[in-house]
Design an enzyme around this catalytic site. Structure first.
Site, PDB file in Angstrom:
ATOM      1  N   ASP A 107      -4.257   1.752   1.728  1.00 14.73           N
ATOM      2  CA  ASP A 107      -3.120   0.872   2.003  1.00 14.73           C
ATOM      3  C   ASP A 107      -1.792   1.587   1.785  1.00 14.73           C
ATOM      4  O   ASP A 107      -1.715   2.580   1.073  1.00 14.73           O
ATOM      5  CB  ASP A 107      -3.182  -0.377   1.118  1.00 14.73           C
ATOM      6  CG  ASP A 107      -3.154  -0.052  -0.365  1.00 14.73           C
ATOM      7  OD1 ASP A 107      -3.782   0.952  -0.762  1.00 14.73           O
ATOM      8  OD2 ASP A 107      -2.509  -0.787  -1.132  1.00 14.73           O
ATOM      9  N   GLU A 108      -0.759   1.057   2.402  1.00 15.95           N
ATOM     10  CA  GLU A 108       0.632   1.445   2.166  1.00 15.95           C
ATOM     11  C   GLU A 108       0.839   2.954   2.211  1.00 15.95           C
ATOM     12  O   GLU A 108       1.570   3.524   1.405  1.00 15.95           O
ATOM     13  CB  GLU A 108       1.112   0.871   0.829  1.00 15.95           C
ATOM     14  CG  GLU A 108       1.082  -0.654   0.810  1.00 15.95           C
ATOM     15  CD  GLU A 108       1.479  -1.250  -0.528  1.00 15.95           C
ATOM     16  OE1 GLU A 108       2.160  -2.288  -0.537  1.00 15.95           O
ATOM     17  OE2 GLU A 108       1.088  -0.685  -1.577  1.00 15.95           O
ATOM     18  N   ALA A 109       0.251   3.607   3.221  1.00 11.56           N
ATOM     19  CA  ALA A 109       0.388   5.058   3.373  1.00 11.56           C
ATOM     20  C   ALA A 109       1.643   5.364   4.185  1.00 11.56           C
ATOM     21  O   ALA A 109       1.589   5.992   5.258  1.00 11.56           O
ATOM     22  CB  ALA A 109      -0.861   5.631   4.033  1.00 11.56           C
TER      23      ALA A 109
END
Length: 532
Positions: free
Chosen positions: A340-342
């Site tokens: 997530d949230e890369a």
């Protein structure tokens, strides 16, 4: 308040009583329970999660000084011992566990029909005794949790209480809606000890949760020892949000958590987040950074700034070593790889990274679980995407679900236990909005993602992120009473979904939490019993 609870429970029984496979009529009691005592017993359906079928019928049973627990099969003995340890302090009774079938008392039997599956059970109460019947030991354990809730709340206290310990007569037949019913605990932002994790395991087991997702790594800390990369835990685990001492689990401690969870029929799902949320690893080993320079340890709460170097071969040697060692410690079928949230990883690099990492999970005999951003790449066959969005209209997730990717539903505006209840809540965040108990309950996992097939949904999970959660009491306050709401969505048939009825049954849990020492949020939406 007692009258309100009783009316609600009776209404639910009338709705559910027509369900099939509900058991036989109760036999006449050999030692009748006095009418006044039987009348004070909790209504048979007054439990959380709501059972699939409830048929009140016949005489109540009171646990007494001569009650024995019968576990005629080896697989049932562990559940019987658990039940005895639970009941002995408050009742003061010996409650010996017998390997013989016997008559009367409490019988835990593994002769239930196959259609009960691995987790279903039948609970039959007659004047002569109680029988919990299942096809597998996990079903017996879940049946014991229902029996536990049917006893007075004071059964949870660790000192002798006056009783009486009476259970209303009738039959409950119960199977889960979903096979995956999870709770996540973030031990990376703030570290929690083995004892604190075990306490949470005991609390979630009461509500038939069967997965414990441990978020073991993030920017602020690395929480599990890896022999091949020892600085990960030793250095990367040396801090936490706010600059506290952090900590990590040795392999022996992690295995202790896994065994303890298994004793409660809960499977541990370990998460090592990647390629983002990796500053603790990047600070521990300079070679994992594209520029070869290690950043400082991080104790803030921003997200999306870190990334493993996708182009370097050493990155995949590192990932392979970590996944191999974690897989060897984890008997369950899952490895959660985050994803997530890369924000600091390009879309092309993200897809390339996931294409190389997912097969490593399979190499070590595990199933890929990742946050739903994995659907922006190429989920491997059999992968599970954990949905944490708020809108329910993410095209990539819906397309992946249609193509066969399975889903665990954790919409942040309903299932995230770290969201504030209201603007005055001291703990928690509010980026997904404020989440009261009704918000946690009032949604359907099968239909939240518009256009995704309901058959793609394999379960639900309630994540508890720990940016602001520091103590065990903090865990309790944020999880309760919302965790039981998510648990009911995962276990109970969709036909039982009713906020009014749930809020009444939830209110009856308050005295139980008081007895257990759970510091819960007294939501004004719930008609809690008057103190006293």
């Amino acid at each position: 308040m007692r009258r309100r609870l009783s009316r609600c429970a009776v209404s639910m029984v009338l709705i559910l009583g027509a369900a099939t496979g509900a058991g036989t009529a109760a036999a006449s009691a050999s030692s009748p329970v006095p009418a006044s005592v039987a009348a004070s017993a909790r209504p048979l359906g007054d439990v959380v999660p709501a059972p699939a079928s409830v048929r009140p019928d016949g005489a109540a049973y009171t646990i007494g000084s001569r009650t024995r627990i019968h576990a005629p099969s080896r697989s049932a003995v562990g559940v019987a011992d658990y039940l005895a340890r639970l009941l002995r302090p408050s009742t003061g009774y010996a409650l010996p566990v017998s390997r013989r079938s016997g008559r009367g008392g409490i019988a835990l039997r593994l002769d239930g029909p196959q259609w009960l599956g691995s987790e279903g059970y039948q609970l039959q109460v007659r004047g002569s005794g109680i029988v919990v019947r299942a096809h597998a030991a996990a079903g017996l354990f879940h049946g014991v949790q229902t029996l536990r809730q049917l006893l007075p709340a004071s059964v949870e206290r660790r000192t002798r209480q006056p009783g009486p310990w009476t259970v209303a007569g009738g039959t409950i037949t119960d199977t889960p809606r979903y096979g995956y019913r999870g709770a996540m605990l973030d031990v990376a932002r703030h570290f929690f000890t083995v004892a604190q994790v075990e306490r949470y395991i005991d609390e979630i087991a009461l509500y038939k949760i069967n997965r414990l997702h441990l978020h073991l790594s993030d920017d602020q800390g690395w929480r599990i020892a890896i022999d091949s990369w020892p600085r990960l835990a030793r250095y990367g685990g040396s801090t936490e949000v706010g600059g506290g001492p952090g900590g990590y689990y040795s392999k022996a401690q992690y295995e202790q958590i896994v065994r303890y969870a298994a004793s409660r029929y809960i499977t541990v799902v370990p998460e090592v987040d990647m390629p983002a949320h990796t500053n603790a690893a990047l600070a521990s080993y300079a070679e994992l950074n594209c520029d070869g320079k290690a950043p400082p340890l991080y104790t803030g709460t921003n997200v999306g700034f870190s990334s493993l170097c996708v182009r370097k071969a050493v990155t995949y040697a590192f990932v392979s070593d970590v996944l191999r060692e974690v897989a060897a410690l984890t008997p369950g079928p899952y490895l959660h790889i985050g994803g997530d949230e890369a924000h600091s990883t390009s879309a092309a690099d993200y897809a390339a990274f996931m294409d190389r990492v997912q097969p490593l999970v399979g190499r070590y005999g595990k199933t890929v679980v990742a946050w739903h951003e994995i659907t922006d790449a190429n989920p491997v066959p059999g992968a599970i995407a954990q949905y944490w969005g708020t809108t329910g209209n993410e095209a990539s997730v819906i397309a992946a679900a249609r193509a066969g990717t399975r889903l665990v539903m954790s919409p942040a505006n309903h299932a995230y236990l770290d969201m504030k209840y209201n603007p005055s809540t001291k703990l928690g965040l509010s980026w997904a909005g404020y989440t009261e108990v009704k918000d946690a309950y009032d949604w359907d996992p099968a239909t939240f993602l518009s256009g995704a097939p309901a058959s793609a949904v394999i379960g639900v999970e309630a994540p508890l992120w720990s940016e602001t959660v520091v103590t065990g009491d903090d865990i309790d306050y944020m999880a309760f009473p919302r965790l039981p709401a998510i648990a009911e969505l995962g276990w109970s048939p969709a036909a039982t979904h009713d906020w009014e009825g749930f809020s009444e049954r939830l209110a009856a849990q308050g005295p139980r939490w008081d007895a257990m020492g759970i510091d819960y949020y007294h939501s004004p939406q719930v008609p809690w019993p008057a103190a006293g």
